[in-house]
Design a protein around this motif. Structure first.
Motif, mmCIF file in Angstrom:
data_model
loop_
_atom_site.group_PDB
_atom_site.id
_atom_site.type_symbol
_atom_site.label_atom_id
_atom_site.label_comp_id
_atom_site.label_asym_id
_atom_site.label_seq_id
_atom_site.Cartn_x
_atom_site.Cartn_y
_atom_site.Cartn_z
ATOM 1 N N UNK A 29 35.108 83.491 -45.413
ATOM 2 C CA UNK A 29 35.523 84.786 -44.873
ATOM 3 C C UNK A 29 34.343 85.427 -44.162
ATOM 4 N N UNK A 30 34.581 85.969 -42.987
ATOM 5 C CA UNK A 30 33.512 86.648 -42.247
ATOM 6 C C UNK A 30 33.130 87.937 -42.970
ATOM 7 N N UNK A 31 31.879 88.031 -43.364
ATOM 8 C CA UNK A 31 31.403 89.229 -44.061
ATOM 9 C C UNK A 31 30.844 90.258 -43.098
ATOM 10 N N UNK A 32 30.513 89.841 -41.889
ATOM 11 C CA UNK A 32 29.958 90.761 -40.898
ATOM 12 C C UNK A 32 30.723 90.620 -39.597
ATOM 13 N N UNK A 33 30.489 91.567 -38.708
ATOM 14 C CA UNK A 33 31.087 91.473 -37.378
ATOM 15 C C UNK A 33 30.318 90.573 -36.448
ATOM 16 N N UNK A 34 29.231 89.968 -36.961
ATOM 17 C CA UNK A 34 28.394 89.095 -36.141
ATOM 18 C C UNK A 34 28.608 87.629 -36.478
ATOM 19 N N UNK A 35 29.736 87.287 -37.095
ATOM 20 C CA UNK A 35 30.010 85.887 -37.433
ATOM 21 C C UNK A 35 30.148 85.092 -36.140
ATOM 22 N N UNK A 36 29.369 84.014 -36.030
ATOM 23 C CA UNK A 36 29.435 83.172 -34.834
ATOM 24 C C UNK A 36 29.295 81.704 -35.232
ATOM 25 N N UNK A 37 30.190 80.859 -34.741
ATOM 26 C CA UNK A 37 30.057 79.412 -34.907
ATOM 27 C C UNK A 37 28.936 78.905 -33.994
ATOM 28 N N UNK A 38 28.300 77.817 -34.422
ATOM 29 C CA UNK A 38 27.217 77.261 -33.621
ATOM 30 C C UNK A 38 27.745 76.387 -32.496
#
Length: 341
Positions: free
Chosen positions: A275-284
Motif C-alpha cells: 500500500x502506498x504510504x506517501x504521495x511520492x510512491x514511484x515504481x523504478x
C-alpha cells in the motif's frame, strides 16, 4: 512459511537513511493519453430488469441446476463485460438447466463515461467493489453504490457460481482472481480465455463482491473476478466473452469456442499487498502486470524513504498501479501456489 537459511523471504519494505536531496519526491509524470477503442453499450432494453430488480435479467431453465450469475459494471468505466452481456441478451441466450442471471451493476456510473476523461466514470460516489461486507450492507450509511449493492444482494445470496467481469487500467496479463476458499480456486481453474489464476485474501480497504461470505466461507458456492485485459480494447471484450461462454455454455447447451478452451496454466498465491504510504510512491520502471522478477531483493519502487523489494525469487507482480494515491494498493506480490506456505 517454511524456508531454508538461504530462502528466508526478505522484508517487502526497507527503510533507508537518505540524504536530503534523495528525500525530495520524484517529479510527477503526466498521465498517459488512454487509447479508447470502445463505446459504452446501449443497455436501455435491460435497465428495468425482468425480475423486479432494475438491471437484472433473470432466466429459468426447464431442468434443475445451479444458479449462474454474471456481473458487469461494478465499475462504470469497465464496460467490456457489459458489452458481452448485452450481446448475449440480444442473441436470446437462455439456460436449459438451472438459472441464469445477468447483472448490470452500476449503469449510472457508465452514464458518466467521457472518452476525454475516461477514469471519471469508475463510480458515482465510491468504489462499488469495497462495500460487500455484511456489516457494511446492514449499516445505516447511504451512498449510491452501497444502496445499489443492497438492491442486488438477493441475487448474490442465491448465486452458486458468480463471475464478476472487470478490466485493467494499466497494461498487464489477463488473470482470474479468487479468494482462498476451495470452491473459488477450483472455479478459477475452469474459466477459459486466461492463462493465470491468482488467489488472494482480498483488499484491506473493503470487501469485494467475490469476498462476500456467500463465496469466501468454505462451501459449495464460488465466485471469481475476471481481469480480462486493458480497458476499452476490443481484445478485452473477446476475452471476456470466452470466459463467460466457458461458464454458461454447459447450462445453455452451447459449445465453447475453440479459441476459448484455454484455461489457467499459472496458479499463483498473493503473499504481500503493498500500500502506498506517501504521495511520492514511484515504481523504478513501468512494470507490467504478470511480470515475474527472478531474484529476491529486486528493487521495485520507492515510497518516500522506503524501498519496496521483492521478498523471494520468481516473484510475480499482480496488477501494479503505476500511479497509486496515498493509501491505495500499489502492487501485490505473488508466488506459485505450490511453494511452501
Amino acid at each position: 512459511m517454511t524456508c531454508g537459511p538461504d530462502e528466508a523471504p526478505l522484508p517487502v519494505r526497507v527503510t533507508r537513511p537518505t540524504p536530503f536531496l534523495d528525500r525530495l519526491p520524484p517529479p510527477v509524470q503526466p498521465l498517459p493519453r488512454w487509447r479508447v477503442d470502445l463505446t459504452p453499450p446501449d443497455i436501455a432494453p435491460w435497465r428495468a430488469g425482468n425480475c423486479g430488480i432494475p438491471g437484472v435479467m433473470h432466466y429459468e431453465g426447464r431442468r434443475p441446476g445451479p444458479h449462474i450469475v454474471c456481473v458487469s459494471l461494478i465499475h462504470g468505466n469497465e464496460f467490456a463485460g457489459a458489452i458481452v452481456l448485452d450481446r448475449l441478451l440480444r442473441a436470446r441466450i437462455r439456460p436449459r438447466s438451472g438459472r441464469l442471471s445477468f447483472i448490470f451493476a452500476n449503469p449510472e456510473a457508465m452514464d458518466l463515461f467521457d472518452p476525454r476523461d475516461p477514469i471519471r466514470a469508475r463510480c458515482v460516489e465510491e468504489d462499488m467493489n469495497r462495500v460487500w461486507s455484511p456489516a457494511t450492507l446492514a449499516g445505516s450509511r447511504a451512498a449510491h453504490e452501497l444502496d445499489r449493492a443492497r438492491v442486488l444482494l438477493p441475487v448474490i445470496l442465491t448465486a452458486d457460481r458468480l463471475l464478476d467481469l472487470h478490466s485493467m487500467l494499466w497494461p498487464g496479463d489477463p488473470l482470474i482472481l479468487s479468494g482462498l476458499a476451495t470452491a473459488g480456486r477450483e472455479m478459477a481453474q475452469r474459466i477459459g480465455g486466461v492463462a493465470t489464476a491468482v488467489a488472494d485474501q482480498g483488499h484491506p480497504s473493503g470487501c469485494r463482491l467475490i469476498d462476500h461470505p456467500r463465496f469466501s466461507d468454505e462451501g459449495p458456492a464460488a465466485a471469481c473476478l475476471l481481469e480480462a485485459g486493458q480497458h476499452w480494447h476490443e481484445s478485452t471484450v473477446s476475452r471476456a466473452m470466452q470466459a463467460v461462454m466457458s461458464l454458461i455454455g454447459p447450462c445453455c447447451g452451447l459449445p465453447v469456442p475453440a479459441s476459448g478452451t484455454s484455461v489457467p496454466q499459472r496458479d499463483m498465491m498473493v503473499t504481500d499487498v503493498v500500500t502506498a504510504r506517501t504521495g511520492a510512491f514511484r515504481f523504478v520502471a513501468p512494470f507490467r502486470g504478470g511480470q515475474v522478477l527472478p531474484a529476491r531483493g529486486t528493487l521495485v519502487a520507492h515510497d518516500g524513504r522506503d524501498e519496496i523489494r521483492t521478498p523471494y525469487d520468481r516473484c510475480m507482480l499482480v496488477m501494479p498501479n503505476l500511479r497509486p494515491a496515498r493509501g491505495h494498493t500499489a502492487v501485490r506480490f505473488a508466488r506459485a501456489a505450490s511453494s511452501p506456505a
